[in-house]
Design a protein around this motif. Structure first.
Motif, PDB file in Angstrom:
ATOM      1  N   ASP A 267      -9.281 -40.714  69.813  1.00 15.96           N
ATOM      2  CA  ASP A 267      -9.299 -42.063  69.676  1.00 15.96           C
ATOM      3  C   ASP A 267      -8.762 -42.506  68.274  1.00 15.96           C
ATOM      4  N   VAL A 268      -9.060 -42.141  67.100  1.00 15.10           N
ATOM      5  CA  VAL A 268      -8.819 -42.379  65.785  1.00 15.10           C
ATOM      6  C   VAL A 268      -7.284 -42.138  65.613  1.00 15.10           C
ATOM      7  N   GLU A 269      -7.207 -40.807  65.953  1.00 13.63           N
ATOM      8  CA  GLU A 269      -5.705 -40.523  65.947  1.00 13.63           C
ATOM      9  C   GLU A 269      -4.415 -41.471  66.456  1.00 13.63           C
ATOM     10  N   THR A 270      -5.066 -42.175  67.817  1.00 17.17           N
ATOM     11  CA  THR A 270      -4.248 -43.065  68.189  1.00 17.17           C
ATOM     12  C   THR A 270      -3.997 -44.310  67.678  1.00 17.17           C
ATOM     13  N   VAL A 271      -4.788 -44.457  66.822  1.00 16.03           N
ATOM     14  CA  VAL A 271      -4.981 -45.783  66.365  1.00 16.03           C
ATOM     15  C   VAL A 271      -3.807 -45.710  65.261  1.00 16.03           C
ATOM     16  N   PHE A 272      -3.592 -44.538  64.521  1.00  9.29           N
ATOM     17  CA  PHE A 272      -2.433 -44.366  63.375  1.00  9.29           C
ATOM     18  C   PHE A 272      -1.251 -44.681  64.117  1.00  9.29           C
ATOM     19  N   LEU A 273      -1.042 -44.411  65.388  1.00  9.53           N
ATOM     20  CA  LEU A 273       0.227 -44.746  66.062  1.00  9.53           C
ATOM     21  C   LEU A 273       0.612 -46.384  66.361  1.00  9.53           C
ATOM     22  N   TYR A 274      -0.160 -47.180  66.128  1.00 10.06           N
ATOM     23  CA  TYR A 274      -0.065 -48.510  66.239  1.00 10.06           C
ATOM     24  C   TYR A 274       0.822 -49.059  65.150  1.00 10.06           C
ATOM     25  N   PRO A 275       0.465 -49.066  63.884  1.00 11.34           N
ATOM     26  CA  PRO A 275       1.158 -49.443  62.758  1.00 11.34           C
ATOM     27  C   PRO A 275       2.647 -48.958  62.716  1.00 11.34           C
ATOM     28  N   TRP A 276       2.483 -47.867  63.031  1.00 12.34           N
ATOM     29  CA  TRP A 276       3.894 -47.214  62.995  1.00 12.34           C
ATOM     30  C   TRP A 276       4.843 -47.591  64.282  1.00 12.34           C
ATOM     31  N   ALA A 277       4.560 -48.036  65.388  1.00 11.62           N
ATOM     32  CA  ALA A 277       4.926 -48.587  66.311  1.00 11.62           C
ATOM     33  C   ALA A 277       5.679 -49.971  65.848  1.00 11.62           C
ATOM     34  N   VAL A 278       4.628 -50.899  65.364  1.00 15.93           N
ATOM     35  CA  VAL A 278       5.083 -52.225  64.853  1.00 15.93           C
ATOM     36  C   VAL A 278       6.198 -52.156  63.850  1.00 15.93           C
ATOM     37  N   ALA A 279       6.095 -51.083  62.979  1.00 14.86           N
ATOM     38  CA  ALA A 279       6.960 -51.102  61.877  1.00 14.86           C
ATOM     39  C   ALA A 279       8.203 -50.162  62.050  1.00 14.86           C
ATOM     40  N   TYR A 280       8.479 -49.747  63.417  1.00 18.76           N
ATOM     41  CA  TYR A 280       9.223 -48.841  63.688  1.00 18.76           C
ATOM     42  C   TYR A 280      10.776 -49.031  63.329  1.00 18.76           C
TER      43      TYR A 280
ATOM     44  N   LYS B  34      11.877 -50.795  60.770  1.00 18.26           N
ATOM     45  CA  LYS B  34      11.837 -50.680  59.178  1.00 18.26           C
ATOM     46  C   LYS B  34      11.826 -49.316  58.803  1.00 18.26           C
ATOM     47  N   LEU B  35      11.076 -48.517  59.164  1.00 16.04           N
ATOM     48  CA  LEU B  35      10.906 -47.254  58.739  1.00 16.04           C
ATOM     49  C   LEU B  35      12.014 -46.331  58.999  1.00 16.04           C
ATOM     50  N   GLY B  36      12.907 -46.220  60.058  1.00 16.81           N
ATOM     51  CA  GLY B  36      13.885 -45.363  59.853  1.00 16.81           C
ATOM     52  C   GLY B  36      13.713 -43.942  60.690  1.00 16.81           C
ATOM     53  N   ILE B  37      14.453 -43.159  60.489  1.00  9.47           N
ATOM     54  CA  ILE B  37      14.632 -41.943  61.115  1.00  9.47           C
ATOM     55  C   ILE B  37      13.476 -40.858  60.575  1.00  9.47           C
ATOM     56  N   PHE B  38      13.205 -40.840  59.235  1.00  9.25           N
ATOM     57  CA  PHE B  38      12.213 -40.142  58.667  1.00  9.25           C
ATOM     58  C   PHE B  38      11.036 -40.476  59.059  1.00  9.25           C
ATOM     59  N   ALA B  39      10.296 -41.895  59.513  1.00  6.62           N
ATOM     60  CA  ALA B  39       9.098 -41.960  59.607  1.00  6.62           C
ATOM     61  C   ALA B  39       8.969 -41.504  61.245  1.00  6.62           C
ATOM     62  N   LEU B  40      10.200 -41.362  62.132  1.00  3.96           N
ATOM     63  CA  LEU B  40      10.164 -40.815  63.439  1.00  3.96           C
ATOM     64  C   LEU B  40       9.772 -39.479  63.568  1.00  3.96           C
ATOM     65  N   ILE B  41      10.667 -38.774  62.515  1.00  2.88           N
ATOM     66  CA  ILE B  41      10.368 -37.297  62.505  1.00  2.88           C
ATOM     67  C   ILE B  41       8.947 -37.066  62.068  1.00  2.88           C
ATOM     68  N   GLU B  42       8.345 -37.739  61.113  1.00  2.00           N
ATOM     69  CA  GLU B  42       6.792 -37.467  60.415  1.00  2.00           C
ATOM     70  C   GLU B  42       6.092 -38.029  61.742  1.00  2.00           C
ATOM     71  N   MET B  43       6.249 -38.975  62.520  1.00  2.00           N
ATOM     72  CA  MET B  43       5.250 -39.131  63.622  1.00  2.00           C
ATOM     73  C   MET B  43       5.279 -38.126  64.784  1.00  2.00           C
ATOM     74  N   LEU B  44       6.722 -37.495  65.068  1.00  4.35           N
ATOM     75  CA  LEU B  44       6.579 -36.295  66.040  1.00  4.35           C
ATOM     76  C   LEU B  44       6.074 -35.216  65.663  1.00  4.35           C
ATOM     77  N   ILE B  45       5.906 -34.852  64.291  1.00  8.36           N
ATOM     78  CA  ILE B  45       5.191 -33.862  63.445  1.00  8.36           C
ATOM     79  C   ILE B  45       3.761 -34.221  63.795  1.00  8.36           C
ATOM     80  N   PHE B  46       3.241 -35.396  63.642  1.00  7.37           N
ATOM     81  CA  PHE B  46       1.798 -35.941  63.721  1.00  7.37           C
ATOM     82  C   PHE B  46       1.546 -35.712  65.326  1.00  7.37           C
ATOM     83  N   VAL B  47       2.133 -36.095  66.045  1.00  6.20           N
ATOM     84  CA  VAL B  47       1.922 -35.963  67.631  1.00  6.20           C
ATOM     85  C   VAL B  47       1.882 -34.588  68.117  1.00  6.20           C
TER      86      VAL B  47
END
Length: 124
Positions: free
Chosen positions: A77-90, A92-105
């Motif tokens: 539940d707490v880990e899914t909370v980390f997905l929200y700010p990433w989705a809001v700023a997706y 602006k963050l670019g491909i690097f953040a997408l790769i980081e989030m894929l590793i996280f998931v």
């Protein structure tokens, strides 16, 4: 000399907030104790079980799986909370953040598979 004053002011601000962080709860607890009504009697100190007299020991042993299941829920539940700010700023963050989030998931999925294999998610 001006930099020294700047550093001293920063430490002074931290010290003031530290003192306030300690002092305010202590004062609030002291005032609460001072102002609350204090009328003790025996029935206040008994264990409350739906208005009935306690009939057994209150320390009941539960299966450890209940606690592990609850911890797994809190973790995911707490880990899914980390997905929200990433989705809001997706955008602006670019491909690097997408790769980081894929590793996280992916790491979360590995943890979920591990818990599933260990039968942690099985309720009783």
């Amino acid at each position: 000399m001006e930099m020294l004053n700047l550093y001293q002011n920063n430490y002074l601000i931290v010290f003031v907030f530290l003192c306030l962080g300690i002092l305010l709860p202590v004062v609030a607890l002291f005032l609460g104790k001072l102002l609350r009504p204090y009328k003790p009697y025996d029935s206040k100190y008994t264990t409350y079980e739906s208005g009935l007299e306690p009939f057994s020991d209150s320390r009941v042993q539960f299966n450890v799986r209940y606690y592990i299941f609850a911890l797994m829920f809190v973790i995911f539940d707490v880990e899914t909370v980390f997905l929200y700010p990433w989705a809001v700023a997706y955008e602006k963050l670019g491909i690097f953040a997408l790769i980081e989030m894929l590793i996280f998931v992916f790491m979360l999925v590995i943890g979920l598979i591990y818990a599933w294999k260990k039968k942690v998610l099985k309720w009783i």
